[in-house]
Write a protein that holds these residues in place. Structure first.
Motif, PDB file in Angstrom:
ATOM      1  N   GLU A  63       0.805  -1.320  -0.012  1.00 21.65           N
ATOM      2  CA  GLU A  63      -0.028  -0.121   0.078  1.00 21.65           C
ATOM      3  C   GLU A  63       0.885   1.242  -0.053  1.00 21.65           C
ATOM      4  O   GLU A  63       0.471   2.120  -0.747  1.00 21.65           O
ATOM      5  CB  GLU A  63      -0.923   0.118   1.200  1.00 21.65           C
ATOM      6  N   TYR A  64       1.852   1.503   0.767  1.00 20.48           N
ATOM      7  CA  TYR A  64       2.856   2.246   0.618  1.00 20.48           C
ATOM      8  C   TYR A  64       3.405   2.629  -0.650  1.00 20.48           C
ATOM      9  O   TYR A  64       3.540   3.528  -1.163  1.00 20.48           O
ATOM     10  CB  TYR A  64       3.860   2.182   1.732  1.00 20.48           C
ATOM     11  N   ARG A  65       3.987   1.613  -1.191  1.00 20.05           N
ATOM     12  CA  ARG A  65       4.475   1.516  -2.607  1.00 20.05           C
ATOM     13  C   ARG A  65       3.202   2.252  -3.483  1.00 20.05           C
ATOM     14  O   ARG A  65       3.932   2.869  -4.472  1.00 20.05           O
ATOM     15  CB  ARG A  65       4.951   0.132  -3.135  1.00 20.05           C
ATOM     16  N   LEU A  66       2.142   1.616  -3.529  1.00 16.58           N
ATOM     17  CA  LEU A  66       1.117   2.034  -4.482  1.00 16.58           C
ATOM     18  C   LEU A  66       1.016   3.536  -4.113  1.00 16.58           C
ATOM     19  O   LEU A  66       0.810   4.171  -5.374  1.00 16.58           O
ATOM     20  CB  LEU A  66      -0.048   1.251  -4.245  1.00 16.58           C
ATOM     21  N   VAL A 146      -8.417   1.478 -10.147  1.00 11.23           N
ATOM     22  CA  VAL A 146      -7.783   0.258  -9.802  1.00 11.23           C
ATOM     23  C   VAL A 146      -8.178  -0.132  -8.531  1.00 11.23           C
ATOM     24  O   VAL A 146      -8.239   0.809  -7.341  1.00 11.23           O
ATOM     25  CB  VAL A 146      -6.172   0.776  -9.996  1.00 11.23           C
ATOM     26  N   GLY A 147      -7.987  -1.366  -8.116  1.00 14.26           N
ATOM     27  CA  GLY A 147      -8.152  -1.872  -6.926  1.00 14.26           C
ATOM     28  C   GLY A 147      -6.901  -2.760  -6.274  1.00 14.26           C
ATOM     29  O   GLY A 147      -6.402  -3.407  -7.433  1.00 14.26           O
ATOM     30  N   TYR A 148      -6.856  -2.657  -5.007  1.00 15.20           N
ATOM     31  CA  TYR A 148      -5.848  -3.428  -4.353  1.00 15.20           C
ATOM     32  C   TYR A 148      -6.672  -4.014  -3.236  1.00 15.20           C
ATOM     33  O   TYR A 148      -7.006  -3.586  -2.401  1.00 15.20           O
ATOM     34  CB  TYR A 148      -4.722  -2.887  -3.808  1.00 15.20           C
ATOM     35  N   GLY A 149      -6.343  -5.601  -3.180  1.00 15.13           N
ATOM     36  CA  GLY A 149      -7.371  -6.254  -2.089  1.00 15.13           C
ATOM     37  C   GLY A 149      -8.568  -6.438  -2.570  1.00 15.13           C
ATOM     38  O   GLY A 149      -9.171  -6.046  -3.599  1.00 15.13           O
ATOM     39  N   ASP A 150      -9.468  -6.989  -1.474  1.00 15.01           N
ATOM     40  CA  ASP A 150     -10.715  -6.858  -1.753  1.00 15.01           C
ATOM     41  C   ASP A 150     -11.848  -7.148  -0.419  1.00 15.01           C
ATOM     42  O   ASP A 150     -11.027  -6.710   0.403  1.00 15.01           O
ATOM     43  CB  ASP A 150     -11.157  -8.422  -2.453  1.00 15.01           C
ATOM     44  N   GLY A 151     -13.242  -6.844  -0.469  1.00 13.56           N
ATOM     45  CA  GLY A 151     -14.095  -7.021   0.568  1.00 13.56           C
ATOM     46  C   GLY A 151     -13.698  -5.652   1.449  1.00 13.56           C
ATOM     47  O   GLY A 151     -13.122  -4.538   0.851  1.00 13.56           O
ATOM     48  N   PRO A 152     -13.505  -5.775   2.763  1.00 13.83           N
ATOM     49  CA  PRO A 152     -13.424  -4.531   3.729  1.00 13.83           C
ATOM     50  C   PRO A 152     -11.892  -3.763   3.514  1.00 13.83           C
ATOM     51  O   PRO A 152     -11.691  -2.911   3.990  1.00 13.83           O
ATOM     52  CB  PRO A 152     -13.625  -4.881   4.985  1.00 13.83           C
ATOM     53  N   ASP A 153     -10.963  -4.793   3.108  1.00 17.04           N
ATOM     54  CA  ASP A 153      -9.499  -4.354   2.909  1.00 17.04           C
ATOM     55  C   ASP A 153      -9.247  -3.662   1.460  1.00 17.04           C
ATOM     56  O   ASP A 153      -8.035  -3.240   1.340  1.00 17.04           O
ATOM     57  CB  ASP A 153      -8.712  -5.497   3.024  1.00 17.04           C
ATOM     58  N   LEU A 154     -10.315  -3.556   0.638  1.00 20.90           N
ATOM     59  CA  LEU A 154      -9.912  -2.957  -0.717  1.00 20.90           C
ATOM     60  C   LEU A 154      -9.567  -1.359  -0.628  1.00 20.90           C
ATOM     61  O   LEU A 154     -10.135  -0.772  -0.119  1.00 20.90           O
ATOM     62  CB  LEU A 154     -11.393  -2.961  -1.418  1.00 20.90           C
ATOM     63  N   ARG A 168     -18.175   4.107  -3.290  1.00 28.35           N
ATOM     64  CA  ARG A 168     -18.439   2.877  -2.810  1.00 28.35           C
ATOM     65  C   ARG A 168     -19.106   1.807  -3.361  1.00 28.35           C
ATOM     66  O   ARG A 168     -18.910   0.642  -2.911  1.00 28.35           O
ATOM     67  CB  ARG A 168     -19.617   3.439  -1.556  1.00 28.35           C
ATOM     68  N   PHE A 169     -19.523   2.201  -4.553  1.00 28.97           N
ATOM     69  CA  PHE A 169     -20.328   0.882  -5.324  1.00 28.97           C
ATOM     70  C   PHE A 169     -19.190   0.627  -6.631  1.00 28.97           C
ATOM     71  O   PHE A 169     -19.474   1.168  -7.567  1.00 28.97           O
ATOM     72  CB  PHE A 169     -21.448   1.461  -6.066  1.00 28.97           C
ATOM     73  N   VAL A 170     -18.417  -0.600  -6.317  1.00 33.28           N
ATOM     74  CA  VAL A 170     -17.428  -0.918  -7.430  1.00 33.28           C
ATOM     75  C   VAL A 170     -17.545  -2.121  -7.406  1.00 33.28           C
ATOM     76  O   VAL A 170     -17.778  -3.143  -6.418  1.00 33.28           O
ATOM     77  CB  VAL A 170     -15.948  -0.308  -6.794  1.00 33.28           C
TER      78      VAL A 170
END
Length: 235
Positions: A63-66, A146-154, A168-170
């Motif tokens: 996440e820091y690198r992104l 762009v998404g990283y992770g999924d669910g509540p950690d997205l 919110r709606f992705v």
């Protein structure tokens, strides 16, 4: 008034998730396409690969690198990309000309993130849509990120004309759908420029890449009508 659609669509693809180049080539050939005719919009040049590896520190978490990658692309000393609503460039074109719409920037960001080893994916933002009228053409723009992770950690990495957009709606979409969307966008932009034959070429590819992409079919129908093929526009 006729309509054209640019940006992301709201129906998923059967081929979900990242696709490596060999798998992509097989999928395109299965659809009867010559892979050399299909543009890979998130492909990087050697210069871009070096830039990504040199611009983002390796010792921190993903996440820091992104965050650092996004900062380097948008406000870096050597690179500062500006929003351009009607410009769906490839990642390489965005890197060269420093301008992009949401889909073009997403291709660049995703390609570079994967290059530095971070597993990101395309996201359709289903509740963000804008309309513009240009002559007798209504252009509908959906949104992609762009998404990283999924669910509540997205975590969502977004590039937008409106930074206050509700994200919110992705929903994750496949690489194949994103490639089809790129071709559909280029076709819509060719329509806006009055280049109907070019539009038809882009849009026929788009529907062949992803036959379930509604925006591509809408745009292809408009292109057929603009070319005088009224019967084909209704298929």
């Amino acid at each position: 008034v006729v309509g054209a659609v640019t940006g992301c669509a709201s129906i998923g693809s059967h081929e979900e998730g990242p696709i490596d180049r060999d798998r992509l080539i097989k999928l395109l050939r299965f659809r009867g396409l010559d892979p050399h005719r299909v543009v890979l919009p998130y492909g990087l040049t050697e210069e871009m690969r070096r830039w990504a590896l040199e611009s983002v520190p390796r010792k921190y978490d993903d996440e820091y690198r992104l965050d650092r990658l996004q900062e380097a692309l948008l406000a870096g000393r050597d690179l500062s990309i500006e929003y351009s609503w009607g410009y769906t460039g490839t990642a390489a074109e965005v890197f060269q000309y420093r301008r992009a719409n949401c889909l073009a920037f997403t291709n660049l960001f995703l390609g570079m993130a994967r290059e530095i080893g971070i597993p990101v994916h395309f996201l359709a933002v289903e509740n963000v849509e804008t309309y513009r009228k240009e002559g007798n053409l209504v252009v509908i723009s959906d949104h992609i990120a762009v998404g990283y992770g999924d669910g509540p950690d997205l975590k969502i990495y977004d590039f937008s004309e409106n930074p206050e957009s509700d994200l919110r709606f992705v929903r994750a979409i496949s690489d194949l759908r994103a490639i089809a969307m790129f071709h559909s966008n280029r076709g819509a932009e060719a329509l806006q420029a009055g280049a109907v034959s070019d539009a038809l070429e882009w849009l026929r590819l788009a529907v062949a890449i992803d036959e379930n992409l509604p925006s591509a079919w809408v745009n292809l129908g408009v292109a057929h009508r603009r070319s005088g093929e009224v019967r084909s526009s209704e298929i």
